[in-house]
Design an enzyme around this catalytic site. Structure first.
Site, short mmCIF file in Angstrom:
data_model
loop_
_atom_site.label_atom_id
_atom_site.label_comp_id
_atom_site.label_asym_id
_atom_site.label_seq_id
_atom_site.Cartn_x
_atom_site.Cartn_y
_atom_site.Cartn_z
N ASN A 32 15.71 6.78 13.36
CA ASN A 32 14.17 7.11 12.95
C ASN A 32 13.32 7.80 13.88
O ASN A 32 12.19 7.82 13.63
CB ASN A 32 13.59 5.99 12.28
N LYS A 33 13.56 8.11 15.17
CA LYS A 33 12.93 8.72 16.02
C LYS A 33 12.74 10.01 15.83
O LYS A 33 13.52 10.44 14.99
CB LYS A 33 13.37 8.39 17.52
N ILE A 34 11.93 10.76 16.62
CA ILE A 34 11.43 12.03 16.38
C ILE A 34 12.86 12.91 16.61
O ILE A 34 12.54 13.98 16.04
CB ILE A 34 10.27 12.39 17.58
#
Ligand code: PLP
Length: 387
Positions: free
Chosen positions: A182-184
């Site tokens: 879910n990170k960038i």
């Protein structure tokens, strides 16, 4: 019914091709060309000399603290509002996380209350760039210098964020990033440590690989860890880094859509703001209810959930978690974390999704205040409009 996830990865570039290359060439473990290529591309991106990839962001944090020599009984200052990994990594070293309150506008560590918590055992500060807004690095570095402390940037949520035009990850002794799904940018699971300190980088490489001497195979001068990243993770990461600039632009666009669509809700919610020296990257677009408590907030989230909109609460402060419980009050953290909501923030959220979310948010807040007997003229109007 419409379903909008709160977060999801975008794998639209060379991810598939590079992963298939790993499979076709048999290089699927923690050796292979994608690992140094990914590390180099990430170091370039952050403008640092060294990047040491790990199997996740939590091990990157732990490894950074090991590399900095953190010992049992030492103290490390952290903001009370963060993801649990920041505190846990300190505990893994037998050291003590010392909590401080956060700034009301961006929930980052409040540098003005740090010095009161420094003792003879304090070794460093972890600055978390929460939700993609950078922490006050200049003030933090000044405090650290004055007291002989190190600073680690927990940039797990802030790939590409900037302080006065300089990217995070290179603004202190070292930075850590996460590549969770879910990170960038993502590698599935993964992490990295960025630093300009060559000696620190060598200690990180040594301890990442079980402590094996890099010049003498199967000779172990220290107790290390197996925190290595695989070639497959790095293959995905390299493909993600090829696209990161446009991913960051798309996030900025999304944040702008939200701010426009929610701009008439000033009586009900607080929208994100950006410090004059900062570039934030909106890992999550957050809103805060102007009134109410965690119960109100949870009720609003549940209304949104019924409309197919997945959200998350802003992190609970560390001082209310069983492992780090303190009776002390941290007024900003207590008030504002209980009112914070992460809205869907990923690259498939369209402008019309944003309009839909904004209309459902208006209705949710009005419905909840009505149910709780807190009817206001705004709420009444919203309910009338929706009827
Ligand atoms: C995600 C995250 C981490 C840990 O990263 P993982 O890759 O999930 O282990 C650490 N700190 C913060 C602030 C995070 O958001």
């Amino acid at each position: 019914m419409k379903r909008i996830a709160v977060a999801k990865p975008k794998l639209a570039g060379n991810e598939r091709q590079y992963v298939l290359d790993c499979l076709d060439t048999n290089w699927i473990s923690s050796n292979g060309k994608y690992i140094p290529a990914f590390e180099e591309s990430f170091a370039d991106f952050c403008g640092v000399k060294h990047a040491v990839a790990t199997n996740n962001g939590t091990t990157a944090l732990h490894l950074a603290l090991v590399g900095l020599g953190l010992q049992p009984g030492d103290e490390v200052i952290i903001p009370t509002v963060t993801y649990i990994a920041t505190a846990n990594a300190i505990r893994y070293c037998g050291a003590v996380p010392v909590l401080v309150d956060v700034c009301p506008d961006n929930m980052n560590i409040d540098s003005s209350v740090i010095e009161a918590k420094i003792t003879s055992r304090t070794k460093g500060i972890i600055a978390v760039h929460l939700y993609g807004h950078p922490a006050e690095m200049e003030a933090l570095n000044q405090i650290a210098e004055k007291h002989g402390l190190w600073v680690v940037e927990d940039a797990a949520e802030a790939h590409g964020a900037e302080v006065s035009g300089q990217r995070v990850g290179g603004l202190s002794n070292c930075g850590i990033f996460s590549f969770f799904g879910n990170k960038i940018v993502t590698t599935g699971e993964g992490g990295i440590i960025t630093t300009n300190d060559s000696e620190l980088a060598s200690r990180l490489v040594l301890h990442r690989g079980q402590g094996m001497d890099v010049n003498r195979r199967y000779w172990f001068p220290v107790v290390g860890y197996n925190y290595r990243m695989t070639n497959i993770q790095a293959a995905i990461g390299l493909a993600q880094m090829e696209r990161i600039t446009s991913y960051l632009e798309e996030r900025e666009q999304l944040a702008q859509w939200y701010s426009e669509a929610l701009s008439d809700m000033g009586d009900e919610i607080v929208l994100p703001s950006t410090r004059s020296w900062a570039k934030q990257v909106f890992w999550m677009y957050n809103i805060f209810l102007k009134d109410g408590d965690a119960e109100t907030r949870d009720a609003v989230m549940s209304e949104l959930g019924n409309a197919g909109i997945e959200t998350r609460p802003v992190f609970y402060p560390m001082h209310v978690m069983p492992p780090y419980y303190e009776q002390a009050s941290y007024p900003v953290a207590d008030t504002w974390s209980a009112r914070g909501i992460n809205l869907p923030t990923h690259l498939e959220v369209s402008r019309s999704d944003v309009e839909y979310i904004a209309s459902k948010l208006r209705l949710a807040i009005a419905t909840v205040s009505d149910n709780r007997g807190l009817t206001s003229p705004v709420a009444e109007r919203r309910l009338r409009d929706a009827a």
